[in-house]
Design an enzyme around this catalytic site. Structure first.
Site, mmCIF file in Angstrom:
data_model
loop_
_atom_site.group_PDB
_atom_site.id
_atom_site.type_symbol
_atom_site.label_atom_id
_atom_site.label_comp_id
_atom_site.label_asym_id
_atom_site.label_seq_id
_atom_site.Cartn_x
_atom_site.Cartn_y
_atom_site.Cartn_z
ATOM 1 N N GLU A 129 0.821 -1.210 0.000
ATOM 2 C CA GLU A 129 0.000 0.000 0.000
ATOM 3 C C GLU A 129 0.858 1.265 0.000
ATOM 4 O O GLU A 129 1.956 1.294 0.545
ATOM 5 C CB GLU A 129 -0.932 -0.004 1.213
ATOM 6 C CG GLU A 129 -1.949 -1.134 1.106
ATOM 7 C CD GLU A 129 -3.002 -1.114 2.213
ATOM 8 O OE1 GLU A 129 -4.187 -1.225 1.882
ATOM 9 O OE2 GLU A 129 -2.634 -1.003 3.394
ATOM 10 N N CYS A 144 3.606 8.495 0.990
ATOM 11 C CA CYS A 144 4.166 7.535 1.937
ATOM 12 C C CYS A 144 4.364 6.210 1.202
ATOM 13 O O CYS A 144 3.395 5.589 0.758
ATOM 14 C CB CYS A 144 3.183 7.390 3.105
ATOM 15 S SG CYS A 144 3.701 6.196 4.333
ATOM 16 N N CYS A 151 6.653 -7.283 7.095
ATOM 17 C CA CYS A 151 7.800 -6.770 7.872
ATOM 18 C C CYS A 151 8.314 -7.898 8.755
ATOM 19 O O CYS A 151 7.520 -8.693 9.265
ATOM 20 C CB CYS A 151 7.353 -5.586 8.740
ATOM 21 S SG CYS A 151 8.724 -4.693 9.514
ATOM 22 N N CYS A 155 6.448 -5.002 15.750
ATOM 23 C CA CYS A 155 6.135 -3.996 16.763
ATOM 24 C C CYS A 155 4.687 -4.215 17.189
ATOM 25 O O CYS A 155 3.814 -4.435 16.346
ATOM 26 C CB CYS A 155 6.371 -2.604 16.202
ATOM 27 S SG CYS A 155 8.080 -2.397 15.622
ATOM 28 N N CYS A 158 1.640 -2.194 15.659
ATOM 29 C CA CYS A 158 1.633 -1.918 14.215
ATOM 30 C C CYS A 158 0.937 -3.030 13.444
ATOM 31 O O CYS A 158 1.266 -4.210 13.616
ATOM 32 C CB CYS A 158 3.076 -1.761 13.736
ATOM 33 S SG CYS A 158 3.212 -1.595 11.941
ATOM 34 N N GLU A 209 10.388 -2.260 6.868
ATOM 35 C CA GLU A 209 11.506 -1.557 7.512
ATOM 36 C C GLU A 209 12.518 -1.215 6.404
ATOM 37 O O GLU A 209 13.226 -2.109 5.919
ATOM 38 C CB GLU A 209 12.110 -2.451 8.594
ATOM 39 C CG GLU A 209 13.435 -1.989 9.150
ATOM 40 C CD GLU A 209 13.483 -0.514 9.570
ATOM 41 O OE1 GLU A 209 12.680 -0.091 10.415
ATOM 42 O OE2 GLU A 209 14.327 0.226 9.024
ATOM 43 N N SER A 240 12.081 6.501 7.676
ATOM 44 C CA SER A 240 11.742 6.159 9.055
ATOM 45 C C SER A 240 12.239 4.756 9.373
ATOM 46 O O SER A 240 12.000 3.816 8.621
ATOM 47 C CB SER A 240 10.224 6.231 9.241
ATOM 48 O OG SER A 240 9.873 5.793 10.541
ATOM 49 N N SER A 262 11.771 5.637 15.121
ATOM 50 C CA SER A 262 10.590 5.217 15.873
ATOM 51 C C SER A 262 11.023 4.829 17.281
ATOM 52 O O SER A 262 11.407 3.692 17.526
ATOM 53 C CB SER A 262 9.937 4.026 15.173
ATOM 54 O OG SER A 262 9.473 4.426 13.902
ATOM 55 N N LEU A 263 10.967 5.772 18.185
ATOM 56 C CA LEU A 263 11.480 5.538 19.545
ATOM 57 C C LEU A 263 10.418 4.861 20.432
ATOM 58 O O LEU A 263 10.611 3.767 20.917
ATOM 59 C CB LEU A 263 11.954 6.866 20.140
ATOM 60 C CG LEU A 263 12.700 6.765 21.455
ATOM 61 C CD1 LEU A 263 13.970 5.934 21.323
ATOM 62 C CD2 LEU A 263 13.045 8.156 21.988
ATOM 63 N N HIS A 264 9.326 5.538 20.668
ATOM 64 C CA HIS A 264 8.129 4.971 21.319
ATOM 65 C C HIS A 264 8.254 4.595 22.788
ATOM 66 O O HIS A 264 7.245 4.328 23.444
ATOM 67 C CB HIS A 264 7.579 3.761 20.562
ATOM 68 C CG HIS A 264 7.345 3.994 19.105
ATOM 69 N ND1 HIS A 264 6.770 5.134 18.605
ATOM 70 C CD2 HIS A 264 7.618 3.234 18.018
ATOM 71 C CE1 HIS A 264 6.695 5.054 17.292
ATOM 72 N NE2 HIS A 264 7.207 3.921 16.908
ATOM 73 N N CYS A 382 -0.912 6.007 9.908
ATOM 74 C CA CYS A 382 0.336 5.348 10.318
ATOM 75 C C CYS A 382 0.026 4.031 11.002
ATOM 76 O O CYS A 382 -0.753 3.979 11.944
ATOM 77 C CB CYS A 382 1.077 6.167 11.369
ATOM 78 S SG CYS A 382 1.668 7.700 10.789
HETATM 79 N N1 SAH Z 1 9.282 0.436 9.699
HETATM 80 C C1 SAH Z 1 9.522 1.821 9.812
HETATM 81 C C2 SAH Z 1 8.633 2.666 8.956
HETATM 82 C C3 SAH Z 1 7.177 2.298 8.868
HETATM 83 S S1 SAH Z 1 6.167 2.592 10.233
HETATM 84 C C4 SAH Z 1 9.418 2.247 11.263
HETATM 85 O O1 SAH Z 1 8.975 1.466 12.073
HETATM 86 O O2 SAH Z 1 9.827 3.367 11.556
HETATM 87 C C5 SAH Z 1 5.918 4.370 10.251
HETATM 88 C C6 SAH Z 1 5.598 4.938 11.634
HETATM 89 O O3 SAH Z 1 4.280 4.584 12.067
HETATM 90 C C7 SAH Z 1 6.538 4.430 12.698
HETATM 91 O O4 SAH Z 1 6.945 5.454 13.571
HETATM 92 C C8 SAH Z 1 5.660 3.454 13.423
HETATM 93 O O5 SAH Z 1 6.148 3.188 14.695
HETATM 94 C C9 SAH Z 1 4.337 4.165 13.406
HETATM 95 N N2 SAH Z 1 3.211 3.290 13.731
HETATM 96 C C10 SAH Z 1 3.113 1.968 13.545
HETATM 97 N N3 SAH Z 1 1.908 1.517 13.967
HETATM 98 C C11 SAH Z 1 1.225 2.586 14.423
HETATM 99 C C12 SAH Z 1 -0.105 2.777 14.933
HETATM 100 N N4 SAH Z 1 -0.951 1.746 15.038
HETATM 101 N N5 SAH Z 1 -0.477 4.012 15.289
HETATM 102 C C13 SAH Z 1 0.359 5.058 15.136
HETATM 103 N N6 SAH Z 1 1.609 4.948 14.635
HETATM 104 C C14 SAH Z 1 2.049 3.722 14.278
HETATM 105 FE FE1 SF4 Z 2 7.733 -3.026 10.832
HETATM 106 FE FE2 SF4 Z 2 7.805 -0.341 11.300
HETATM 107 FE FE3 SF4 Z 2 5.550 -1.749 11.724
HETATM 108 FE FE4 SF4 Z 2 7.643 -2.088 13.348
HETATM 109 S S1 SF4 Z 2 6.423 -0.192 13.077
HETATM 110 S S2 SF4 Z 2 6.363 -3.733 12.488
HETATM 111 S S3 SF4 Z 2 9.337 -1.887 11.920
HETATM 112 S S4 SF4 Z 2 6.549 -1.443 9.772
#
Ligand code: SAH
Ligand code: SF4
Length: 402
Positions: A129, A144, A151, A155, A158, A209, A240, A262-264, A382
């Site tokens: 997508e 985007c 992946c 996470c 996600c 990723e 990212s 992506s720190l979180h 996202c």
């Molecule tokens: N794999 C890479 C890029 C894709 S994700 C990464 O993890 O950085 C893009 C962004 O969306 C990342 O910061 C990810 O942590 C965030 N993200 C993933 N799932 C999410 C969700 N359910 N709600 C809000 N942000 C989310």
């Molecule tokens: Fe993969 Fe980024 Fe989603 Fe983590 S947040 S599962 S690295 S796409």
């Protein structure tokens, strides 16, 4: 050699070995061969040097490569017959050998807030997508792009992370997403030569990723940055990553694009759970890699993405720890309200919690914009992208909307 110098050299050698290992592993997921059944190949996705070599092989002078490149990437031509500066005979030779394709848009959905999402289907039937997020005020927006189908990282918050990695996307598929999106907005320079504005930024924040598909992503970004084609400046591209530390150095040195991390979470125990890659590259190593990221400055800050999960990572104490961690880094913090998806285990932080968190970060001198959720109604926000097993549902939704 001093012991300290020896230690530093050992560490550099280790990182290089790790990069070699990551690249080799990633290559196992590369896309299948690009030839069509009739033997023609994709022209999109070849580097400038590869295109020149292909043209030399059919007896064409090097300047032809430049002309073809301009037609394909500046004008958006998809048909060799439209390349009026190229002799008919050469057009024919090219058409016998190459296609200038786009991935097939299997589903296109437009959100109530004008965000648009494509489900692209590639030649082997795999899908990914892509999302276009128009600016709310100005006549511009960000595309985007996805870098992988699925992946390998999982996470917890996600949606893509629930889909196993099927394969990497190749350069033609990554650049192709952007070109197809531009097609859909008629965004190629007009004969008068106006420059496209709407689709003028790329964020590598879709599925996958990007630093676990570095070779293909780097080639694709080199193509979009080429001055005689799409000509996006590296300042208009943001990659990212969830924190693939050894590849961050490489991306910074070779591509110099903006970095988003992506720190979180600010403690390893919590980040181990939310972003399991943290077990390999813990917070201290990740922050050190950010500190040495080439090209970061006050004009080009590193973005720390922080998903706001109610009662999980959104306390004031965590905000304080965050600013302590990133002190001295030219950075901004992007607070992302959690976007739910079917079956997700978290809730979005309250507006008050997000505001409290933001004010601690801002008081420390960092900007802390809250990312407004876009396209949630079509699962385009996202972390909501997922294609495996979602195909039927997405098609049904698109038909319903039509
Ligand atoms: N794999 C890479 C890029 C894709 S994700 C990464 O993890 O950085 C893009 C962004 O969306 C990342 O910061 C990810 O942590 C965030 N993200 C993933 N799932 C999410 C969700 N359910 N709600 C809000 N942000 C989310
Ligand atoms: Fe993969 Fe980024 Fe989603 Fe983590 S947040 S599962 S690295 S796409």
């Amino acid at each position: 050699m001093s012991a300290a110098l020896q230690r530093r050299e050992d560490a550099t050698a280790l990182t290089e070995a790790e990069r070699v290992r990551i690249l080799a592993k990633s290559a196992r997921f590369d896309p299948p061969g690009v030839a069509l059944p009739d033997g023609r190949r994709d022209l999109v996705g070849l580097s400038r040097a590869e295109l020149a070599a292909e043209l030399a092989a059919i007896g064409e002078a090097p300047f032809r490569a430049r002309q073809v490149w301009h037609w394909v990437y500046h004008q958006g031509a998809t048909d060799f017959a439209a390349m009026s500066t190229i002799a008919r005979g050469t057009q024919g030779k090219l058409a016998e050998r190459f296609v200038i394709g786009r991935p097939e848009a299997a589903v296109v959905q437009t959100s109530a807030d004008a965000t648009r999402k494509w489900l692209f289907r590639f030649r082997d039937g795999q899908e990914a997508e892509t999302v276009y997020i128009p600016d709310r005020v100005e006549d511009r927006g960000a595309v985007c792009l996805s870098s992988q189908v699925g992946c390998t990282l999982s996470c917890r918050f996600c949606h893509t992370g629930t889909q196993v990695l099927t394969r990497n996307l190749g350069p033609a598929e990554i650049v192709g997403q952007f070109m197809a999106a531009r097609d859909s907005y008629g965004e190629w320079p007009s004969p008068k030569g106006e420059t496209p504005r709407l689709l003028s930024t790329i964020v590598l924040m879709g599925m996958g990723e990007p630093l676990y598909n570095y070779a293909n992503v780097a080639k694709a970004m080199t193509i979009v940055m080429d001055n005689e084609g799409i000509a996006l400046s590296r300042r208009r591209i943001t990659l990212s990553t969830s924190g693939v530390v050894p590849m961050m150095d490489r991306a910074g040195a070779e591509l110099g694009v903006n970095l988003a991390v992506s720190l979180h979470a600010v403690r390893d125990d919590l980040r181990d759970e939310l972003v399991p890659l943290n077990r390999k590259y813990p917070i201290a190593e990740l922050i050190a890699a950010c500190r040495r990221y080439p090209g970061a400055s006050n004009a080009r800050r590193i973005t720390f993405e922080y998903v706001m999960l109610r009662g999980v990572n959104d306390s004031v104490a965590e905000a304080r720890e965050l600013v302590r961690l990133i002190a001295g880094i030219p950075a901004k913090v992007n607070l992302i309200p959690f976007n739910p998806w079917p079956g997700s285990a978290y809730e979005t932080s309250s507006g008050a919690a997000i505001a409290r968190f933001a004010s601690v970060v801002m008081d420390a001198g960092f900007s802390a914009p809250v990312r407004a959720p876009r396209g949630r109604d079509i699962l385009a926000a996202c972390g909501q992208l997922r294609t495996e097993g979602a195909r039927g549902a997405a098609q049904g939704a698109a038909q319903g909307a039509a």
